[in-house]
Structures are given as C-alpha cells and as structure tokens.
Design a protein around this motif. Sequence first.
Motif, PDB file in Angstrom:
ATOM      1  N   ILE A 186       2.712  13.885  14.768  1.00 12.57           N
ATOM      2  CA  ILE A 186       3.283  13.104  14.556  1.00 12.57           C
ATOM      3  C   ILE A 186       4.273  13.392  12.940  1.00 12.57           C
ATOM      4  O   ILE A 186       3.782  13.369  12.243  1.00 12.57           O
ATOM      5  N   ALA A 187       5.610  13.833  13.343  1.00  7.70           N
ATOM      6  CA  ALA A 187       6.137  13.265  11.950  1.00  7.70           C
ATOM      7  C   ALA A 187       6.707  12.301  11.001  1.00  7.70           C
ATOM      8  O   ALA A 187       7.137  11.382  11.679  1.00  7.70           O
ATOM      9  N   LEU A 188       6.781  12.772   9.718  1.00  6.98           N
ATOM     10  CA  LEU A 188       6.987  11.837   9.324  1.00  6.98           C
ATOM     11  C   LEU A 188       7.667  11.531   8.815  1.00  6.98           C
ATOM     12  O   LEU A 188       8.757  10.824   7.896  1.00  6.98           O
ATOM     13  N   ARG A 189       8.383  12.812   8.455  1.00  5.95           N
ATOM     14  CA  ARG A 189      10.315  12.476   8.468  1.00  5.95           C
ATOM     15  C   ARG A 189      11.002  12.509   6.953  1.00  5.95           C
ATOM     16  O   ARG A 189      11.058  11.616   6.475  1.00  5.95           O
ATOM     17  N   GLY A 190       9.304  12.568   6.029  1.00  7.48           N
ATOM     18  CA  GLY A 190       9.533  12.236   4.471  1.00  7.48           C
ATOM     19  C   GLY A 190       8.914  10.950   4.269  1.00  7.48           C
ATOM     20  O   GLY A 190       8.738  10.818   3.063  1.00  7.48           O
ATOM     21  N   ARG A 191       8.225  10.367   4.973  1.00  9.07           N
ATOM     22  CA  ARG A 191       7.389   8.991   4.891  1.00  9.07           C
ATOM     23  C   ARG A 191       6.590   9.260   4.050  1.00  9.07           C
ATOM     24  O   ARG A 191       6.114  10.302   4.019  1.00  9.07           O
ATOM     25  N   ALA A 192       5.807   7.918   3.495  1.00  9.30           N
ATOM     26  CA  ALA A 192       5.450   8.858   2.907  1.00  9.30           C
ATOM     27  C   ALA A 192       3.120   8.180   3.493  1.00  9.30           C
ATOM     28  O   ALA A 192       3.274   7.274   4.364  1.00  9.30           O
ATOM     29  N   ALA A 193       2.238   9.033   2.591  1.00 12.10           N
ATOM     30  CA  ALA A 193       0.664   8.040   3.158  1.00 12.10           C
ATOM     31  C   ALA A 193       0.036   8.658   2.126  1.00 12.10           C
ATOM     32  O   ALA A 193       0.538   9.253   1.624  1.00 12.10           O
ATOM     33  N   MET A 194      -0.899   7.629   1.441  1.00 10.58           N
ATOM     34  CA  MET A 194      -2.352   8.243   1.176  1.00 10.58           C
ATOM     35  C   MET A 194      -3.311   7.000   2.069  1.00 10.58           C
ATOM     36  O   MET A 194      -3.591   6.610   2.845  1.00 10.58           O
ATOM     37  N   PRO A 195      -4.409   7.630   0.772  1.00  9.72           N
ATOM     38  CA  PRO A 195      -5.633   6.513   1.037  1.00  9.72           C
ATOM     39  C   PRO A 195      -5.422   5.462   1.407  1.00  9.72           C
ATOM     40  O   PRO A 195      -4.531   4.274   0.709  1.00  9.72           O
ATOM     41  N   GLY A 196      -6.377   4.253   2.187  1.00 10.57           N
ATOM     42  CA  GLY A 196      -5.532   2.864   2.749  1.00 10.57           C
ATOM     43  C   GLY A 196      -6.913   2.530   1.464  1.00 10.57           C
ATOM     44  O   GLY A 196      -7.421   3.006   0.977  1.00 10.57           O
ATOM     45  N   LEU A 197      -5.968   1.180   0.887  1.00 13.66           N
ATOM     46  CA  LEU A 197      -6.750   0.485  -0.285  1.00 13.66           C
ATOM     47  C   LEU A 197      -8.225  -0.261   0.259  1.00 13.66           C
ATOM     48  O   LEU A 197      -7.781  -0.944   0.858  1.00 13.66           O
ATOM     49  N   ILE A 198      -8.458  -0.419  -1.314  1.00  9.20           N
ATOM     50  CA  ILE A 198     -10.377  -1.137  -1.083  1.00  9.20           C
ATOM     51  C   ILE A 198      -9.717  -2.284  -2.173  1.00  9.20           C
ATOM     52  O   ILE A 198     -10.206  -1.908  -3.306  1.00  9.20           O
ATOM     53  N   ASP A 199     -10.387  -3.340  -2.381  1.00  9.71           N
ATOM     54  CA  ASP A 199     -10.026  -4.694  -2.517  1.00  9.71           C
ATOM     55  C   ASP A 199     -12.128  -4.877  -3.315  1.00  9.71           C
ATOM     56  O   ASP A 199     -12.487  -4.820  -2.229  1.00  9.71           O
ATOM     57  N   SER A 200     -12.163  -4.545  -4.288  1.00  7.33           N
ATOM     58  CA  SER A 200     -13.439  -4.821  -4.635  1.00  7.33           C
ATOM     59  C   SER A 200     -13.977  -6.096  -4.799  1.00  7.33           C
ATOM     60  O   SER A 200     -14.839  -6.212  -5.639  1.00  7.33           O
ATOM     61  N   HIS A 201     -12.830  -7.027  -4.652  1.00  6.62           N
ATOM     62  CA  HIS A 201     -13.603  -8.228  -4.784  1.00  6.62           C
ATOM     63  C   HIS A 201     -13.291  -9.623  -4.123  1.00  6.62           C
ATOM     64  O   HIS A 201     -11.913  -9.812  -4.626  1.00  6.62           O
ATOM     65  N   THR A 202     -13.702  -9.833  -2.774  1.00  6.49           N
ATOM     66  CA  THR A 202     -12.391 -10.920  -2.184  1.00  6.49           C
ATOM     67  C   THR A 202     -13.821 -11.350  -0.999  1.00  6.49           C
ATOM     68  O   THR A 202     -14.228 -11.231  -0.876  1.00  6.49           O
ATOM     69  N   HIS A 203     -12.960 -12.908  -0.756  1.00  7.28           N
ATOM     70  CA  HIS A 203     -13.989 -13.718  -0.440  1.00  7.28           C
ATOM     71  C   HIS A 203     -13.441 -13.041   1.103  1.00  7.28           C
ATOM     72  O   HIS A 203     -13.094 -14.242   1.439  1.00  7.28           O
ATOM     73  N   GLY A 204     -13.790 -12.778   2.056  1.00  2.11           N
ATOM     74  CA  GLY A 204     -13.463 -12.296   3.166  1.00  2.11           C
ATOM     75  C   GLY A 204     -13.443 -13.368   4.053  1.00  2.11           C
ATOM     76  O   GLY A 204     -11.819 -13.572   4.403  1.00  2.11           O
TER      77      GLY A 204
END
Length: 544
Positions: free
Chosen positions: A51-69
């Motif tokens: 899959i070509a990202l064509r200049g889009r960004a990728a990064m690690p998924g975010l982690i919330d260290s305190h959320t009452h899911g």
Amino acid sequence: MTAPDLILTGGHVLTMDPARPFARDVAIAGGRILAVGDDLARLAGPSTRSIALRGRAAMPGLIDSHTHGLWGACRDLFEVFPGLGAPLQAVLDGIAARAARTPPGDWIIAGPWRPFDRPGLGARPAEMLDRLAPDHPVVVKDVSQHNLWVNSAALRLAGIDRHSPDPAGGQIERDSTGAPTGILIETAGAAVQRFLEPTAAQLDRAVQHMAGYFHGLGITGFKEPMAFAAELATYAKADRAGALDLHVGAHLTRFSPFSEDWVQMESLAVLRAAHQSPHLHTGFAKLFLDGVPIARTAAFLAPYPGSDPTNHDPEAMLLLKPDRLNAEVTALDAAGYVVKMHAVGDRAVQAGLDAIAAARAANGASGLRHEIAHANFIAPADLPRFAALGAVAEVSPKLWMPNPVTAGQRAVLGDARVDQCHPIRSLLAHGAEVIYGSDWPAAALDANPWTGLAGMISRRDPTGTYPGTVAPDEAIPLAQALPLFTRNAARALGLEGQTGQITPGASADLIVLARPLDRLSPEDIAGTRPEATLFEGRLVHGAV
C-alpha cells in the motif's frame, strides 16, 4: 527473511525509535514489524499486500495510561449524561425524561453536577431529585466522579440515615436536624456504589463500544486505573474471544473511596492469576491518597484560600496515613505489583514519593516503576525525587487545560495555585519519566488523546471553547510530548520495545494520518483523527 504480509511504502513514518526516528517504509509479518527502511518493496513475496502511503504519515498507536474504559463506555451507553459542560438543568431534564420511561424501582444514574452548584440545590438536595423521579432511586455523579448527589430512595436503600457515622475519608452532608441531605463526599458514597454496578451483559456491550471508540481515536493500548473483579472478567473474556484488540494494563484495586472495604492481598493474587490473558496484564495495583480540589478534598501543604490557616492539617486530608501507606506500597512492591497512587495535592504527591522511598529502603531496587497518578501539584523540592526514586509522573492535561471545570478550580484554589498545575516541563528537566492519562470519564470531556496532546504543548483549550491558559511556562514541544503517549506509556505497561514504537520485532500497532504532526498547529493536532488504525497488523479502524 520471511516475506511480509503487508508493506506500507512512501510515507512519513515517525518510528519513536531513537536509533532510527524516521523512515519511508514499514514491512509487517505475523502481526509484528518485520523491517523499517526506505526501500522495502524488494521484500515483497507473492502474497504480500503493498500500500502506497503517498506522503501520508504513520506512527505508533497512542497509549492512554489512565482511562476508565468500561466506566466511560457504560456512561455513554446507559447513563443520563448531556455533556461535561452541560448546565445543571439539562441533567435534571434528562433525569425526568429517563424516569418517565424506566420501570419503577430501577436505578437512574446521571451526571454531572459541580460543587459550586450546591448553593442552588436547597437545604436538602435529595428532595429536588425526589420530585423529578418519585418512583426511582437516583444518583448524580459530580464532575470528578468522587462525590454523589442522591435522592431519598437511594439513601434508604444504602442504609444511610441520621444515625450513620461519617466513614473515614468521607462525609455525609447533614441539615440542621442531623438528617442526610443527599450529598455524599468521597468515601461516604461507597454504600451507594454497590447498587450501581453494571450487569455482565452491559459490560460485554461496553467493552465492544469502548474498543471501537478507542480504535477510532488511534488508541491501541491503555491502563485501566481502577479494576475490580467484574471489569477484569470482562476484559479477559473479550480478549480470549479475540474481541479486545488493545493492550490493557489493569490496576487491581487494593483501596478506593468507591468501595466499602479493602481488597485483601490474597484476593488480589487470585484476580491477578485468573484474569491474565495475552493482551490483559494484571501485575498492577491501585491506591487512593486524596480527593479532588474542586471538592476541597485534595491534600495540600498550604491551606485552601479563604480557609482558616490555623485549622489546616494536611495529614487529615490524606485518605491513607503515612505509616499505612508506606507499609502498603512496600508490601505491594514485594509482591511484584506496579502501584498507581491517585495523588492530586502536593502533600499527597509527597506522601506517595515517601512511600516509594520506604519500599526501596525495605525491598531494594525491585525494578518496579511505581506511578503517581495525576501528579497535579508538586512541591519544588519533590521534583527531582521522581528520577531519584525511579517513580513515574502521570499527568492529565485534559483535566487542567482550560475546560468547563476551570472556573470552579480557580474559585476554589485561586489563580496562583492553579497556574502551578502540571509542571511537565520542570519534571522533564529534572529527569522524570512522564506518561499521559486522560482520566476519562472523570472530569474529561472525552477520551480524545489529540486534544490532550495539543493542550500539553499549548496549555490552552485547542478547540477555543474555553479561553486563557494554565501554567503556560510549563508547555513542552511536540517532540517532548509524543513519548508520553507512546514509548514511555509502553514502558509503563510493561511492554517496552513491544509496542509504542515502530521497530523490528515490535507489535504492528500503528496509525495512518493524513499529515505528519510536526507540520500541524496545536489546533490542527487537536482535530486529528487516524485514517486507519492497525493492531498487530490487523486493520481495526478505517482504511489504508
């Protein structure tokens, strides 16, 4: 080398790996990062999807260290909640409407109310709710979720009357005759909480709602900061069914103002062993040290503005006294639990650090990095102690950047103290490791990490709804803020190197964004939503 299942090419890949911060391509195989580089198309095999990202960004998924899911999901699904900034009348109208379509005797759970609403509620606020819902027990949670407003039916069912003593760490508000008014502060609400537990079926619905919500925000991991048996069972059941798709660290509740008694150490051990699963990690524990400023229950070294300084006793504000707290953290450390301590006022933060020091003195260097949750107000002398003790400062900017509660916070604490909140820049300058927590749904508008990130780097409300700033000198740049949501948070989950960065061997937990974050203003960062979220290489949200 194994041929990849998927290759993302031609993007701006922010890896969060200090050894190689940026790349163009990412190859994924078997749910893990196979390779990171600038020309990985050559690795493709016959069944590889490119899959070509064509200049889009990728990064690690975010982690919330305190959320009452589950707590937040249940609020969304089952409670009366017109919004954190909604006027009280909207809450009251919602209660009346819910009562009209709810079978008599069923509980109605609503919120929020604010302590500064109290003067308008009359001598016995319970009676206002009695008129709205005469055939139902009603509980209204305040913005912090620490304090309750209930009606007469709820008081009766909880067994609270004029003869009920105030519990340690709490207060049953009473009128001039000694009768309960319906306002329950901190631990006084524990007798009501047991009636508010969702059913197993509701929790099953909630975990699916939560997972979809978090994936849509780009969250691939979080810490559940106050887990009891029902929450643990729900997370484990979903994980074993392959329906969780999140890394979860669950802090098993040892002591909380929301429960009527301590959870025994033996019970913690049973819960820890029974519910550990591939994505649910249970080697964590939770303690509460104080309350919240807006209810004047946070423990501060200096008196609250307008109070009598001769009667100020910071030790009386601590829910756990130092000797007991030191013994608890020492015992939990010895048993292998990472302890998260709710601590808002500077005396509570100090007491938490003292307890970690006591554990280090008794047990030696365990390697467990205990956390001071919220860490809103920190005495200057305590800033260097985080690094010295190997303690982690968890900060919650969404609660303290300008928001619907800020006016009340300033009224209770005064501008000078509010503008000392969350000294993140100072913590980092003293070498502390810092992580991010939304604390959703407690006084947080939502679980959106992007507004939290934007608020951290601007100290403003990035939506422009609430004016002003809070402690603008403590703003940090994007490059310093991102590790709090990724690499640092993964380490706090006990998954260092396994998630929170895009590096060979790590879980393929990543998000695709339309544009790199370093090209965006704080306001644009706040409006960011991932085009796609991948967990272990599987698409769980959007489309690549």
